[in-house]
Design an enzyme around this catalytic site. Structure first.
Site, PDB file in Angstrom:
ATOM      1  N   HIS A 169      29.891  16.680  48.366  1.00  0.00           N
ATOM      2  CA  HIS A 169      28.466  16.819  48.672  1.00  0.00           C
ATOM      3  C   HIS A 169      27.644  15.772  47.933  1.00  0.00           C
ATOM      4  CE1 HIS A 169      24.510  18.857  49.174  1.00  0.00           C
ATOM      5  NE2 HIS A 169      25.027  19.020  50.368  1.00  0.00           N
ATOM      6  N   HIS A 192      21.244  14.208  54.981  1.00  0.00           N
ATOM      7  CA  HIS A 192      20.171  15.203  55.100  1.00  0.00           C
ATOM      8  C   HIS A 192      18.958  14.617  55.816  1.00  0.00           C
ATOM      9  CE1 HIS A 192      22.604  16.702  51.735  1.00  0.00           C
ATOM     10  NE2 HIS A 192      22.408  17.847  52.349  1.00  0.00           N
ATOM     11  N   HIS A 201      27.908  19.100  57.586  1.00  0.00           N
ATOM     12  CA  HIS A 201      28.243  20.294  56.801  1.00  0.00           C
ATOM     13  C   HIS A 201      29.279  21.155  57.509  1.00  0.00           C
ATOM     14  CE1 HIS A 201      24.555  18.935  54.769  1.00  0.00           C
ATOM     15  NE2 HIS A 201      25.055  19.525  53.700  1.00  0.00           N
ATOM     16  N   HIS A 329      16.935  26.570  54.808  1.00  0.00           N
ATOM     17  CA  HIS A 329      18.084  25.978  54.110  1.00  0.00           C
ATOM     18  C   HIS A 329      17.687  25.418  52.751  1.00  0.00           C
ATOM     19  CE1 HIS A 329      19.961  22.078  53.037  1.00  0.00           C
ATOM     20  NE2 HIS A 329      21.013  22.864  52.896  1.00  0.00           N
ATOM     21  N   HIS A 333      18.399  26.933  48.703  1.00  0.00           N
ATOM     22  CA  HIS A 333      18.970  26.113  47.617  1.00  0.00           C
ATOM     23  C   HIS A 333      18.158  26.289  46.343  1.00  0.00           C
ATOM     24  CE1 HIS A 333      22.282  23.402  48.763  1.00  0.00           C
ATOM     25  NE2 HIS A 333      21.828  23.517  50.004  1.00  0.00           N
ATOM     26  N   PHE A 350      20.916  18.393  45.137  1.00  0.00           N
ATOM     27  CA  PHE A 350      22.082  18.114  45.968  1.00  0.00           C
ATOM     28  C   PHE A 350      23.311  17.609  45.222  1.00  0.00           C
ATOM     29  CE2 PHE A 350      19.288  17.711  49.971  1.00  0.00           C
ATOM     30  CZ  PHE A 350      19.533  19.035  50.292  1.00  0.00           C
ATOM     31  N   HIS A 363      26.071  27.660  53.345  1.00  0.00           N
ATOM     32  CA  HIS A 363      26.254  26.741  54.478  1.00  0.00           C
ATOM     33  C   HIS A 363      27.025  27.358  55.623  1.00  0.00           C
ATOM     34  CE1 HIS A 363      24.083  23.067  54.018  1.00  0.00           C
ATOM     35  NE2 HIS A 363      24.097  23.357  52.730  1.00  0.00           N
TER      36      HIS A 363
HETATM   37 CU1  C2O Z   1      23.982  19.143  51.980  1.00  0.00          CU
HETATM   38 CU2  C2O Z   1      22.591  22.602  51.678  1.00  0.00          CU
HETATM   39  O1  C2O Z   1      22.935  20.744  51.685  1.00  0.00           O
END
Ligand code: C2O
Length: 590
Positions: A169, A192, A201, A329, A333, A350, A363
């Site tokens: 990631h 992203h 993802h 989303h 995070h 990230f 995810h």
């Molecule tokens: Cu690559 Cu939830 O992010």
């Protein structure tokens, strides 16, 4: 602007007056007891067009200085295209640039003696069924923990180790790779804020799941999903915080030390978390507001392929995040990450997010949203079909430790990838927000007090509440017209500090009455949120947002109005943030 509240007689409170679309017993179940007691009571695009677009883009590339690797462009099969392409040689990866990192910044994968091989999906005889994380059986829990423990026991340099899985990631999200395969080694590769988000993802989780299955010799092993869109699943999955065999959570392999301790079970997730303050909503209202948020992002603002997926990456024009990526989303995070860490590690930034097992649960549900969106309206909800999207490709180590190249076009069907999701109700389909005030005529009443967008000198600062009158392209649209085109509010060229959590709420025809308008109200058009990328090479990043307002305008009875009043409310990280353009357009559907 003067308060307009006196002009209206009925002002419902912040949350909806509609009965919740879920059973309130979700709030009285023992799972949620503490927090509830603590609160108040209860495309098929013409291929010729696609080609033309690519011609345009190539011309732009050439026009902007660079024959820059025009020869290299042919490496990818077409001199006319720009599909995001991870490097063949993973040793061209560099350390990422994060100040005061808590986790490592050397995010490159182990070297491979051979170039990545094209990956072919195996024929799966049995589907792997991903279960909801709040309904796991004891057998599943012990298998899952055994798989994670085995992964964590591998040496860091092993391509299947926990550390390497997390680094995937970091490498793809924090600029460890460049776009050398497209002749642009000066540009970082980023997955992203564009249409690449969902497919990248999906592949990432696919290999993660296959590797875990291999470690426990169970090819049917499937990752759990964190069912944050359903009231019964709105807490951080309990499996991640329960004590290990010795009674200490730290010996639980799915524990992560860097989480926000205020958000451990039984706290209910806040899908509109602003990065600092808790919502203060009671259990029923929090669940209800979460469901309205889901409705907004999965229905109102997801009527077109571009709106749901975001736009294709483009080297010259900032791409946009899709509706789920740019809201729920990113907010989740930030909600999970530890605010005491320099960058909100692990989930709140990230480069480190993949170190927390919750990342993969989160995810999995984000991926489930892609599937649900398509299933909701198979005739109209279509995957992108641009050449660039279909041919974008990434490089991963597979479960046999082989470096492989995978393409977006091979990941659009979860069944072909050998998995599906255990069904779970989607109560948010019945959670259309309700208006606070109908037919308020607030836009017309604001003439003189609030500037029209056409009179504003952009960029407009976003570090304080801003109000703008925006002209609509048409009024009094018929049902047929509404079915053919959706009315969309665009915020183009949003510039924000990429090193901080950023959140901007957008309201339409909101009336100043001292009461906060939440996502449960129709007037709440949506949110644009960003997780810190720690880009290092440039602090300010550019993106854009779009919000579907057809249903919103129906609900608040403003369909005859020539203008709407747009209120932009910075919720987090807005210092120095600006927007280049605010406009409303009709966008054809399907
Ligand atoms: Cu690559 Cu939830 O992010």
């Amino acid at each position: 602007m003067a308060s307009l509240s006196s002009l209206f007689t009925t002002l419902p409170t912040t949350t909806s007056s509609r009965p919740p679309s879920f059973s309130k017993s979700a709030c009285t179940s023992p799972r949620f007891k503490v927090s509830c007691n603590a609160s108040s009571p209860d495309d098929q695009k013409d291929p010729k067009l696609t080609l033309l677009e690519n011609v345009d883009r190539r011309n732009m590339l050439l026009g902007l200085g660079g024959l820059y690797g025009a020869a290299n462009l042919t490496n990818i099969g077409s001199a006319l295209a720009y599909p995001i392409t991870a490097p063949d040689d993973v040793s061209h990866c560099v350390n990422v640039n994060v100040r005061n990192p808590v986790r490592g910044v050397a995010c490159c994968p182990p070297a491979s003696a051979t170039a990545p091989k094209p990956y072919h999906l195996p024929q799966f005889s049995k589907l792997r069924i991903r279960p909801a994380a709040h309904r796991l059986t004891p057998d599943y829990v012990s298998n899952y923990k055994a798989a994670i423990a085995a992964m964590k026991a591998l040496p860091d340099g092993h391509p299947h180790s926990w550390t390497q899985q997390a680094k995937v990631h970091c490498a793809y999200c924090n600029g460890a790779y460049s776009q050398e395969m497209n002749g642009r080694p000066d540009l970082k590769l980023q997955v992203h804020n564009s249409s690449i988000f969902f497919p990248f993802h999906r592949w990432y989780l696919y290999f993660h799941e296959r590797i875990l299955g291999k470690l426990i010799k169970d090819p049917t092993f499937a990752l759990p999903y964190w069912n944050w869109d359903n009231p019964t699943g709105m807490m951080l999955p309990a499996i991640c915080e329960e004590p290990g065999s010795d009674g200490d959570p730290r010996s639980n392999p799915t524990f992560d030390p860097y989480r926000n301790v205020k958000h451990l079970p039984p706290t209910i997730v806040d899908l509109q978390f602003n990065g600092t303050a808790e919502s203060g909503l009671n259990c029923v209202d929090q669940m209800s507001t979460n469901l309205s948020t889901m409705y907004g992002q999965m229905v109102n603002s997801a009527k077109t392929t571009d709106a749901f997926f975001g736009t294709d990456p483009n080297p010259e024009i900032a791409s946009k995040a899709g509706s789920i990526e740019g809201s729920v989303h990113n907010v989740v995070h930030d909600w999970v990450g530890n605010p005491r860490m320099p960058h909100g590690e692990d989930m709140g930034t990230f480069y480190s997010a993949g170190y927390d097992p919750v990342f993969y649960f989160h995810h999995s549900n984000v991926d489930r949203m892609w599937k649900i969106w398509k299933d909701l309206n198979p005739r109209r909800h279509k995957d992108p079909t641009s050449y660039d999207w279909l041919n974008a490709s990434f490089v991963f180590y597979d479960e046999n430790e082989e470096l492989v190249r995978v393409y977006n076009k091979d990941c659009v069907d979860t069944r072909k990838m050998g998995y599906n999701y255990e069904p779970s109700r989607i109560p948010w389909v019945n959670s259309r927000p309700v208006p606070r005030i109908r037919a308020s005529n607030v836009a017309a009443r604001s003439f003189g007090d609030v500037k029209k967008a056409e009179k504003i000198e952009f960029p407009l600062k976003l570090d304080q509440i801003a109000k703008v009158l925006v002209k609509r392209p048409a009024t009094k649209r018929s049902d047929e017209e509404k079915a053919a085109a959706t009315e969309v509010l665009f915020l183009n060229g949003i510039k924000y500090n990429g090193e901080r959590f950023f959140k901007l709420d957008v309201l339409v025809n909101d009336v100043d009455d001292g009461i906060e308008t939440t996502a449960a109200s129709s007037e709440f058009a949506g949110t644009f949120a960003q997780v810190p990328h720690n880009p290092g090479h440039e602090m300010f990043m550019t993106s854009g947002a779009q919000f579907g307002i057809t249903e919103l305008l129906e609900d608040i009875e403003a369909e005859d109005d020539e203008y709407v009043l747009v209120t932009l409310i910075p919720k987090a990280g807005a210092e120095g943030a600006t927007v280049d353009e605010i406009k409303i357009e009709l966008v054809p559907i399907g």
